[in-house]
Write a protein that holds these residues in place. Structure first.
Motif, PDB file in Angstrom:
ATOM      1  N   ASP A  89      13.393  40.426  53.312  1.00  0.00           N
ATOM      2  CA  ASP A  89      14.310  41.535  53.087  1.00  0.00           C
ATOM      3  C   ASP A  89      14.325  41.974  51.629  1.00  0.00           C
ATOM      4  O   ASP A  89      14.965  42.970  51.278  1.00  0.00           O
ATOM      5  N   THR A  90      13.629  41.241  50.783  1.00  0.00           N
ATOM      6  CA  THR A  90      13.548  41.594  49.370  1.00  0.00           C
ATOM      7  C   THR A  90      12.903  42.964  49.202  1.00  0.00           C
ATOM      8  O   THR A  90      11.798  43.208  49.698  1.00  0.00           O
ATOM      9  N   ALA A  91      13.610  43.866  48.519  1.00  0.00           N
ATOM     10  CA  ALA A  91      13.125  45.235  48.353  1.00  0.00           C
ATOM     11  C   ALA A  91      14.121  46.024  47.515  1.00  0.00           C
ATOM     12  O   ALA A  91      15.241  45.558  47.269  1.00  0.00           O
ATOM     13  N   ASP A  92      13.707  47.201  47.114  1.00  0.00           N
ATOM     14  CA  ASP A  92      14.635  48.192  46.584  1.00  0.00           C
ATOM     15  C   ASP A  92      15.190  48.966  47.774  1.00  0.00           C
ATOM     16  O   ASP A  92      14.425  49.456  48.611  1.00  0.00           O
ATOM     17  N   TYR A  93      16.499  49.079  47.839  1.00  0.00           N
ATOM     18  CA  TYR A  93      17.164  49.759  48.957  1.00  0.00           C
ATOM     19  C   TYR A  93      17.666  51.121  48.488  1.00  0.00           C
ATOM     20  O   TYR A  93      18.316  51.223  47.433  1.00  0.00           O
ATOM     21  N   TYR A  94      17.383  52.140  49.296  1.00  0.00           N
ATOM     22  CA  TYR A  94      17.738  53.513  48.972  1.00  0.00           C
ATOM     23  C   TYR A  94      18.639  54.099  50.053  1.00  0.00           C
ATOM     24  O   TYR A  94      18.378  53.902  51.245  1.00  0.00           O
ATOM     25  N   CYS A  95      19.660  54.844  49.633  1.00  0.00           N
ATOM     26  CA  CYS A  95      20.415  55.600  50.621  1.00  0.00           C
ATOM     27  C   CYS A  95      19.925  57.050  50.593  1.00  0.00           C
ATOM     28  O   CYS A  95      19.423  57.530  49.577  1.00  0.00           O
ATOM     29  N   ALA A  96      20.064  57.706  51.723  1.00  0.00           N
ATOM     30  CA  ALA A  96      19.585  59.064  51.878  1.00  0.00           C
ATOM     31  C   ALA A  96      20.550  59.857  52.752  1.00  0.00           C
ATOM     32  O   ALA A  96      21.240  59.282  53.602  1.00  0.00           O
ATOM     33  N   ALA A  97      20.579  61.166  52.541  1.00  0.00           N
ATOM     34  CA  ALA A  97      21.459  62.053  53.308  1.00  0.00           C
ATOM     35  C   ALA A  97      20.656  63.200  53.897  1.00  0.00           C
ATOM     36  O   ALA A  97      19.837  63.807  53.196  1.00  0.00           O
ATOM     37  N   GLY A  98      20.890  63.494  55.156  1.00  0.00           N
ATOM     38  CA  GLY A  98      20.221  64.604  55.822  1.00  0.00           C
ATOM     39  C   GLY A  98      21.215  65.401  56.634  1.00  0.00           C
ATOM     40  O   GLY A  98      22.036  64.829  57.354  1.00  0.00           O
ATOM     41  N   GLN A  99      21.132  66.738  56.534  1.00  0.00           N
ATOM     42  CA  GLN A  99      22.136  67.569  57.212  1.00  0.00           C
ATOM     43  C   GLN A  99      21.791  67.851  58.660  1.00  0.00           C
ATOM     44  O   GLN A  99      22.664  67.947  59.489  1.00  0.00           O
ATOM     45  N   ARG A 100      20.527  68.029  58.946  1.00  0.00           N
ATOM     46  CA  ARG A 100      20.129  68.368  60.317  1.00  0.00           C
ATOM     47  C   ARG A 100      19.118  67.353  60.826  1.00  0.00           C
ATOM     48  O   ARG A 100      17.951  67.670  61.013  1.00  0.00           O
ATOM     49  N   VAL A 101      19.599  66.155  61.025  1.00  0.00           N
ATOM     50  CA  VAL A 101      18.721  65.088  61.465  1.00  0.00           C
ATOM     51  C   VAL A 101      18.924  64.865  62.958  1.00  0.00           C
ATOM     52  O   VAL A 101      19.977  64.393  63.377  1.00  0.00           O
ATOM     53  N   ILE A 102      17.933  65.219  63.733  1.00  0.00           N
ATOM     54  CA  ILE A 102      18.058  65.004  65.173  1.00  0.00           C
ATOM     55  C   ILE A 102      17.852  63.526  65.462  1.00  0.00           C
ATOM     56  O   ILE A 102      17.248  62.793  64.674  1.00  0.00           O
ATOM     57  N   THR A 103      18.365  63.094  66.582  1.00  0.00           N
ATOM     58  CA  THR A 103      18.360  61.669  66.900  1.00  0.00           C
ATOM     59  C   THR A 103      16.963  61.066  66.842  1.00  0.00           C
ATOM     60  O   THR A 103      16.776  59.958  66.325  1.00  0.00           O
ATOM     61  N   SER A 104      15.980  61.803  67.327  1.00  0.00           N
ATOM     62  CA  SER A 104      14.617  61.277  67.354  1.00  0.00           C
ATOM     63  C   SER A 104      14.013  61.160  65.966  1.00  0.00           C
ATOM     64  O   SER A 104      12.965  60.529  65.798  1.00  0.00           O
ATOM     65  N   ALA A 105      14.647  61.758  64.952  1.00  0.00           N
ATOM     66  CA  ALA A 105      14.098  61.734  63.591  1.00  0.00           C
ATOM     67  C   ALA A 105      14.885  60.835  62.651  1.00  0.00           C
ATOM     68  O   ALA A 105      14.632  60.837  61.446  1.00  0.00           O
ATOM     69  N   LEU A 106      15.826  60.067  63.184  1.00  0.00           N
ATOM     70  CA  LEU A 106      16.677  59.233  62.332  1.00  0.00           C
ATOM     71  C   LEU A 106      15.872  58.274  61.460  1.00  0.00           C
ATOM     72  O   LEU A 106      16.300  57.939  60.365  1.00  0.00           O
ATOM     73  N   THR A 107      14.728  57.838  61.949  1.00  0.00           N
ATOM     74  CA  THR A 107      13.952  56.834  61.219  1.00  0.00           C
ATOM     75  C   THR A 107      12.934  57.448  60.264  1.00  0.00           C
ATOM     76  O   THR A 107      12.207  56.718  59.588  1.00  0.00           O
ATOM     77  N   SER A 108      12.880  58.778  60.210  1.00  0.00           N
ATOM     78  CA  SER A 108      11.852  59.471  59.434  1.00  0.00           C
ATOM     79  C   SER A 108      12.360  59.877  58.060  1.00  0.00           C
ATOM     80  O   SER A 108      13.364  60.569  57.931  1.00  0.00           O
ATOM     81  N   GLU A 109      11.629  59.470  57.022  1.00  0.00           N
ATOM     82  CA  GLU A 109      12.003  59.858  55.658  1.00  0.00           C
ATOM     83  C   GLU A 109      12.079  61.372  55.506  1.00  0.00           C
ATOM     84  O   GLU A 109      12.930  61.885  54.784  1.00  0.00           O
ATOM     85  N   GLN A 110      11.171  62.058  56.167  1.00  0.00           N
ATOM     86  CA  GLN A 110      11.077  63.513  56.012  1.00  0.00           C
ATOM     87  C   GLN A 110      12.315  64.243  56.528  1.00  0.00           C
ATOM     88  O   GLN A 110      12.529  65.409  56.189  1.00  0.00           O
ATOM     89  N   ALA A 111      13.117  63.582  57.323  1.00  0.00           N
ATOM     90  CA  ALA A 111      14.304  64.226  57.887  1.00  0.00           C
ATOM     91  C   ALA A 111      15.464  64.286  56.899  1.00  0.00           C
ATOM     92  O   ALA A 111      16.444  64.977  57.142  1.00  0.00           O
ATOM     93  N   TYR A 112      15.378  63.568  55.799  1.00  0.00           N
ATOM     94  CA  TYR A 112      16.488  63.447  54.865  1.00  0.00           C
ATOM     95  C   TYR A 112      16.271  64.361  53.662  1.00  0.00           C
ATOM     96  O   TYR A 112      15.167  64.485  53.134  1.00  0.00           O
ATOM     97  N   ASP A 113      17.367  64.995  53.234  1.00  0.00           N
ATOM     98  CA  ASP A 113      17.296  65.996  52.170  1.00  0.00           C
ATOM     99  C   ASP A 113      17.500  65.414  50.772  1.00  0.00           C
ATOM    100  O   ASP A 113      16.940  65.910  49.797  1.00  0.00           O
ATOM    101  N   TYR A 114      18.345  64.412  50.671  1.00  0.00           N
ATOM    102  CA  TYR A 114      18.711  63.878  49.362  1.00  0.00           C
ATOM    103  C   TYR A 114      18.568  62.354  49.350  1.00  0.00           C
ATOM    104  O   TYR A 114      18.824  61.692  50.352  1.00  0.00           O
ATOM    105  N   TRP A 115      18.186  61.855  48.174  1.00  0.00           N
ATOM    106  CA  TRP A 115      17.952  60.419  48.007  1.00  0.00           C
ATOM    107  C   TRP A 115      18.665  59.921  46.761  1.00  0.00           C
ATOM    108  O   TRP A 115      18.713  60.620  45.740  1.00  0.00           O
ATOM    109  N   GLY A 116      19.173  58.696  46.857  1.00  0.00           N
ATOM    110  CA  GLY A 116      19.746  58.064  45.690  1.00  0.00           C
ATOM    111  C   GLY A 116      18.713  57.193  44.988  1.00  0.00           C
ATOM    112  O   GLY A 116      17.585  57.044  45.461  1.00  0.00           O
TER     113      GLY A 116
END
Length: 125
Positions: A89-116
């Motif tokens: 589990d060792t890693a850098d952890y990032y949070c991300a926010a997406g406004q129009r993320v459909i359920t099938s795209a929840l796991t996709s980086e490309q679905a998220y608009d903003y990153w911390g």
């Protein structure tokens, strides 16, 4: 928009950590929030996501049963409670926010608009 992740650190195998991400500059309750991680020398990967209403949650198979994601729309925060931590589990952890993320795209980086920025988690004895 700013996403500020915190809570990382060094923990022994089997231990727990709680990561938090504070969001500002967006209407938080309208956004799906996700956590991703990137281990040294590896691609960034999905960890967990929670839709705006909190009624749809997804976990990576590798963390299912050990991690829990939650959000507080009143405080504009999303948390990742991590338990039974393993060295992998060792890693850098990032949070991300997406406004129009459909359920099938929840796991996709490309679905998220903003990153911390990342917060580092090291699991080691």
């Amino acid at each position: 928009v700013q996403l500020q992740a915190s809570g990382g650190g060094l923990v022994q195998p089997g231990g727990s950590l709680r990561l938090s991400c504070a969001a500002s500059g967006l209407t938080f309750r309208r956004y799906t929030m996700g956590w991703f991680r990137q281990a040294p020398g590896k691609e960034r990967e999905f960890v967990a996501a929670i839709k705006w209403s909190g009624d749809s949650i997804r976990y990576a198979d590798s963390v299912k049963g050990r991690f829990a994601i939650s959000r507080d729309n009143a405080k504009n925060t999303v948390e990742l409670q991590m338990g039974s931590l393993k060295p992998e589990d060792t890693a850098d952890y990032y949070c991300a926010a997406g406004q129009r993320v459909i359920t099938s795209a929840l796991t996709s980086e490309q679905a998220y608009d903003y990153w911390g920025q990342g917060t580092q988690v090291t699991v080691s004895s």
